[in-house]
Design a protein around this motif. Sequence first.
Motif, short mmCIF file in Angstrom:
data_model
loop_
_atom_site.label_atom_id
_atom_site.label_comp_id
_atom_site.label_asym_id
_atom_site.label_seq_id
_atom_site.Cartn_x
_atom_site.Cartn_y
_atom_site.Cartn_z
N CYS A 199 0.81 -1.22 0.00
CA CYS A 199 0.00 0.00 0.00
C CYS A 199 0.85 1.27 0.00
O CYS A 199 0.31 2.38 -0.08
CB CYS A 199 -0.94 0.01 1.21
N GLY A 200 2.16 1.14 0.12
CA GLY A 200 3.05 2.30 0.07
C GLY A 200 3.08 3.12 1.34
O GLY A 200 3.34 4.32 1.29
N ILE A 201 2.81 2.49 2.49
CA ILE A 201 2.85 3.19 3.77
C ILE A 201 3.77 2.44 4.73
O ILE A 201 4.06 1.27 4.51
CB ILE A 201 1.45 3.36 4.39
N ARG A 202 4.23 3.13 5.77
CA ARG A 202 5.08 2.50 6.76
C ARG A 202 4.96 3.21 8.09
O ARG A 202 4.47 4.34 8.17
CB ARG A 202 6.54 2.45 6.31
N ILE A 203 5.42 2.55 9.15
CA ILE A 203 5.38 3.09 10.51
C ILE A 203 6.73 3.73 10.80
O ILE A 203 7.77 3.11 10.55
CB ILE A 203 5.15 1.97 11.55
N ILE A 204 6.72 4.97 11.32
CA ILE A 204 7.95 5.60 11.77
C ILE A 204 7.70 6.31 13.09
O ILE A 204 6.55 6.56 13.47
CB ILE A 204 8.54 6.58 10.74
N LYS A 205 8.79 6.64 13.78
CA LYS A 205 8.69 7.41 15.01
C LYS A 205 8.39 8.87 14.68
O LYS A 205 8.63 9.32 13.56
CB LYS A 205 9.99 7.31 15.81
N GLU A 259 5.80 8.51 3.53
CA GLU A 259 7.22 8.84 3.33
C GLU A 259 8.04 7.57 3.16
O GLU A 259 7.87 6.61 3.90
CB GLU A 259 7.76 9.63 4.53
N LYS A 260 8.95 7.59 2.22
CA LYS A 260 9.84 6.46 1.97
C LYS A 260 11.02 6.53 2.94
O LYS A 260 11.34 7.58 3.47
CB LYS A 260 10.37 6.50 0.53
N PRO A 261 11.71 5.40 3.16
CA PRO A 261 12.92 5.41 3.99
C PRO A 261 14.01 6.29 3.36
O PRO A 261 13.93 6.64 2.19
CB PRO A 261 13.36 3.95 4.02
N GLU A 262 15.03 6.56 4.14
CA GLU A 262 16.15 7.38 3.67
C GLU A 262 16.82 6.76 2.44
O GLU A 262 16.76 5.57 2.22
CB GLU A 262 17.18 7.54 4.78
N ALA A 263 17.52 7.60 1.69
CA ALA A 263 18.16 7.18 0.43
C ALA A 263 19.23 6.10 0.63
O ALA A 263 19.47 5.31 -0.27
CB ALA A 263 18.77 8.38 -0.27
#
Length: 145
Positions: free
Chosen positions: A70-76, A134-138
Amino acid sequence: MMVERPAGFWIRLAANILDGLLITGTLYILAALLGFDEMARDGWDAILNLLYGLLLPVFWYGYTVGKRLCGIRIIKLDGTNVGIGTMLLRVVIAGFVYVITLGIGVIVSAFMIVFRKDKRSIHDLLAKTYVTYEKPEANNPYQEA
C-alpha cells in the motif's frame, strides 16, 4: 514533532486486511498440510500475527507486507525507524488497552485516524509513532528507485 504525509483510515485498513490474508491464508494452508486441528491453527495464528506485527516493521524499515504493497510504513515522530521497544508499545501494550476497553479503544482509534489531522490512533500515541507515505532514507538498500 512534525507528522509528514500521514496515512488515513482506508489505506491503513487495506494494509491490515492484506496482512491478515497473508498470515491467515498461509497458516491455513500449512495447517491443512500438517493436519492441525482448528484449535492448534488458531493458536499458531495468534502467535504468528503477533510476531509478524511486532518484528517485521523493526527489520524492514516500518513496513509489513501489506503496508509495503500500500506504500505506507510506521515511523517514530522524530522520523527515525521503529525499534523493538517502540513496536512492543505499539503492538503489545496498545493491544492490552484495546482488550481491557472491550474493543471500545479500537473504535475510538478508528475515529482518531479519520478525524485527527495527524491521523494518529491510540497505539500511535502510546508508541510515539505514525503511519506515513514517506519512503525510507536514500541510504536504505530496500528503497524503491
